[in-house]
Design a protein around this motif. Structure first.
Motif, PDB file in Angstrom:
ATOM      1  N   ALA A  12      43.602  51.675  56.713  1.00 42.46           N
ATOM      2  CA  ALA A  12      43.029  50.849  55.643  1.00 42.46           C
ATOM      3  C   ALA A  12      42.878  51.712  54.399  1.00 42.46           C
ATOM      4  N   TRP A  13      44.004  52.111  53.842  1.00 39.11           N
ATOM      5  CA  TRP A  13      44.014  53.050  52.720  1.00 39.11           C
ATOM      6  C   TRP A  13      43.757  52.330  51.400  1.00 39.11           C
ATOM      7  N   THR A  14      42.870  52.891  50.580  1.00 40.54           N
ATOM      8  CA  THR A  14      42.653  52.415  49.215  1.00 40.54           C
ATOM      9  C   THR A  14      42.037  53.554  48.415  1.00 40.54           C
ATOM     10  N   ARG A  15      42.367  53.647  47.133  1.00 42.65           N
ATOM     11  CA  ARG A  15      41.819  54.685  46.263  1.00 42.65           C
ATOM     12  C   ARG A  15      41.512  54.086  44.896  1.00 42.65           C
ATOM     13  N   SER A  16      40.410  54.536  44.316  1.00 41.64           N
ATOM     14  CA  SER A  16      40.003  54.082  42.991  1.00 41.64           C
ATOM     15  C   SER A  16      40.103  55.240  42.010  1.00 41.64           C
ATOM     16  N   LEU A  17      40.691  54.983  40.838  1.00 45.21           N
ATOM     17  CA  LEU A  17      40.822  56.003  39.804  1.00 45.21           C
ATOM     18  C   LEU A  17      40.213  55.497  38.501  1.00 45.21           C
ATOM     19  N   ARG A  18      39.493  56.380  37.832  1.00 45.09           N
ATOM     20  CA  ARG A  18      38.934  56.054  36.528  1.00 45.09           C
ATOM     21  C   ARG A  18      39.956  56.345  35.444  1.00 45.09           C
ATOM     22  N   VAL A  19      40.088  55.403  34.520  1.00 49.42           N
ATOM     23  CA  VAL A  19      41.094  55.490  33.460  1.00 49.42           C
ATOM     24  C   VAL A  19      40.372  55.523  32.109  1.00 49.42           C
ATOM     25  N   PRO A  20      40.776  56.400  31.177  1.00 52.17           N
ATOM     26  CA  PRO A  20      40.098  56.482  29.876  1.00 52.17           C
ATOM     27  C   PRO A  20      40.477  55.343  28.936  1.00 52.17           C
ATOM     28  N   ALA A  21      40.027  54.130  29.258  1.00 51.66           N
ATOM     29  CA  ALA A  21      40.185  52.961  28.380  1.00 51.66           C
ATOM     30  C   ALA A  21      41.612  52.786  27.865  1.00 51.66           C
ATOM     31  N   VAL A  40      53.915  50.304  44.366  1.00 53.05           N
ATOM     32  CA  VAL A  40      52.583  50.175  43.770  1.00 53.05           C
ATOM     33  C   VAL A  40      52.000  48.788  44.010  1.00 53.05           C
ATOM     34  N   ALA A  41      50.774  48.763  44.515  1.00 55.42           N
ATOM     35  CA  ALA A  41      49.963  47.542  44.568  1.00 55.42           C
ATOM     36  C   ALA A  41      48.585  47.948  44.073  1.00 55.42           C
ATOM     37  N   ALA A  42      48.051  47.220  43.099  1.00 58.89           N
ATOM     38  CA  ALA A  42      46.797  47.668  42.483  1.00 58.89           C
ATOM     39  C   ALA A  42      45.996  46.505  41.908  1.00 58.89           C
ATOM     40  N   PHE A  43      44.705  46.747  41.797  1.00 56.99           N
ATOM     41  CA  PHE A  43      43.790  45.857  41.087  1.00 56.99           C
ATOM     42  C   PHE A  43      43.339  46.585  39.833  1.00 56.99           C
ATOM     43  N   LEU A  44      43.287  45.863  38.720  1.00 56.56           N
ATOM     44  CA  LEU A  44      42.756  46.399  37.471  1.00 56.56           C
ATOM     45  C   LEU A  44      41.513  45.584  37.129  1.00 56.56           C
ATOM     46  N   PRO A  45      40.334  45.993  37.598  1.00 58.25           N
ATOM     47  CA  PRO A  45      39.128  45.201  37.374  1.00 58.25           C
ATOM     48  C   PRO A  45      38.846  44.989  35.888  1.00 58.25           C
ATOM     49  N   GLY A  46      38.366  43.792  35.557  1.00 59.36           N
ATOM     50  CA  GLY A  46      38.032  43.462  34.177  1.00 59.36           C
ATOM     51  C   GLY A  46      38.739  42.205  33.718  1.00 59.36           C
ATOM     52  N   ALA A  53      39.777  50.291  32.630  1.00 56.28           N
ATOM     53  CA  ALA A  53      38.909  51.442  32.869  1.00 56.28           C
ATOM     54  C   ALA A  53      38.997  51.932  34.311  1.00 56.28           C
ATOM     55  N   GLU A  54      39.606  51.127  35.194  1.00 54.08           N
ATOM     56  CA  GLU A  54      39.684  51.485  36.610  1.00 54.08           C
ATOM     57  C   GLU A  54      40.971  50.917  37.205  1.00 54.08           C
ATOM     58  N   VAL A  55      41.596  51.688  38.066  1.00 56.15           N
ATOM     59  CA  VAL A  55      42.756  51.242  38.824  1.00 56.15           C
ATOM     60  C   VAL A  55      42.435  51.433  40.301  1.00 56.15           C
ATOM     61  N   VAL A  56      42.478  50.348  41.058  1.00 53.29           N
ATOM     62  CA  VAL A  56      42.218  50.405  42.497  1.00 53.29           C
ATOM     63  C   VAL A  56      43.553  50.199  43.210  1.00 53.29           C
ATOM     64  N   LEU A  57      44.021  51.241  43.862  1.00 55.54           N
ATOM     65  CA  LEU A  57      45.300  51.192  44.567  1.00 55.54           C
ATOM     66  C   LEU A  57      45.090  50.792  46.026  1.00 55.54           C
ATOM     67  N   TYR A  58      46.041  50.073  46.572  1.00 54.50           N
ATOM     68  CA  TYR A  58      45.986  49.696  47.989  1.00 54.50           C
ATOM     69  C   TYR A  58      47.426  49.550  48.487  1.00 54.50           C
ATOM     70  N   ALA A  87      41.039  60.145  36.737  1.00 52.15           N
ATOM     71  CA  ALA A  87      40.103  60.834  37.631  1.00 52.15           C
ATOM     72  C   ALA A  87      39.854  60.021  38.899  1.00 52.15           C
ATOM     73  N   PRO A  88      40.215  60.560  40.070  1.00 52.55           N
ATOM     74  CA  PRO A  88      39.933  59.836  41.313  1.00 52.55           C
ATOM     75  C   PRO A  88      38.443  59.795  41.597  1.00 52.55           C
ATOM     76  N   GLU A  89      37.969  58.645  42.028  1.00 52.18           N
ATOM     77  CA  GLU A  89      36.569  58.520  42.428  1.00 52.18           C
ATOM     78  C   GLU A  89      36.354  59.318  43.708  1.00 52.18           C
ATOM     79  N   SER A  90      35.131  59.819  43.892  1.00 57.96           N
ATOM     80  CA  SER A  90      34.826  60.516  45.138  1.00 57.96           C
ATOM     81  C   SER A  90      35.022  59.549  46.290  1.00 57.96           C
ATOM     82  N   HIS A  91      35.654  60.045  47.357  1.00 55.53           N
ATOM     83  CA  HIS A  91      36.008  59.178  48.487  1.00 55.53           C
ATOM     84  C   HIS A  91      34.743  58.674  49.178  1.00 55.53           C
ATOM     85  N   GLN A  92      34.649  57.376  49.349  1.00 56.48           N
ATOM     86  CA  GLN A  92      33.506  56.767  50.010  1.00 56.48           C
ATOM     87  C   GLN A  92      33.963  56.102  51.305  1.00 56.48           C
TER      88      GLN A  92
END
Length: 203
Positions: A12-21, A40-46, A53-58, A87-92
């Motif tokens: 169940a792999w997924t990673r969130s990265l912070r993007v500078p606007a 690539v499969a991703a969500f761009l919240p907003g 500001a964020e890219v969520v990869l899955y 910047a990758p978010e700390s893995h949760q």
């Protein structure tokens, strides 16, 4: 049940990265470049008018093209971070299910579009807690015959307790979704649900 499982992958792999606007177009160019080495499969919240500001990869399992394993996905993220400085978010450690649902019926750009609240209402009818529902752009970029195919649609990203899976499916039905991907964080697997008798897929 309105949907049946048609493809799956272990993990169940997924990673969130912070993007500078960045703009959606800037993010599109970056993800299309990554697609030459990783699907690539991703969500761009907003909302659609917001900068990204964020890219969520899955991972989106494919019966035709297969599914990269977690190590290949981690390598893709390292290449992406090195190329962009995102910047990758700390893995949760998360549980429950992570699902992206489009709001447009099918894949025709002129088809009827629904509202994010319509999905949230299905979840709220089932439970007042145990879920979140965020507006997002659902995007994918895949290399097919040496050409990157880009797909983009307004939708929602739902993170919910497993007990609310039926409510998520009700949201998919209400928005007439052909298929959707479930990243099952609790069971550590990823699978595609598709409407019975529907052979449609995104371009």
């Amino acid at each position: 049940m309105a949907y049946i499982e048609v493809a799956s992958a272990d993990g169940a792999w997924t990673r969130s990265l912070r993007v500078p606007a960045a703009s959606v177009e800037q993010v599109r160019r970056v993800l299309c470049e990554l697609a030459y080495t990783w699907p690539v499969a991703a969500f761009l919240p907003g909302d659609a008018a917001d900068p990204v500001a964020e890219v969520v990869l899955y991972r989106d399992p494919s019966r035709t093209y297969g599914t990269p394993d977690s190590s290949a996905c981690d390598a893709a993220v390292r290449r992406l971070v090195a190329a962009t400085g995102w910047a990758p978010e700390s893995h949760q450690t998360l549980d429950g299910v992570l699902v992206g649902l489009g709001l447009r019926e099918g894949y025709d750009a002129a088809a009827k579009a629904h509202s994010p609240q319509q999905v949230a209402d299905r979840l709220l009818a089932a439970s007042a807690s145990g879920w979140s529902c965020r507006t997002a752009r659902l995007v994918s970029a895949r290399l097919v015959d040496q050409t990157v195919r880009w797909y983009e649609e307004t939708g929602v990203v739902v993170h919910a307790e497993v007990r609310l899976s039926a409510a998520i499916e009700a949201g998919a039905v209400s928005c007439a979704q052909d298929r959707y991907v479930v990243t099952h964080l609790t069971e550590r697997r990823t699978y595609v649900l598709q409407q019975r008798g529907d052979g449609g897929s995104p371009p």
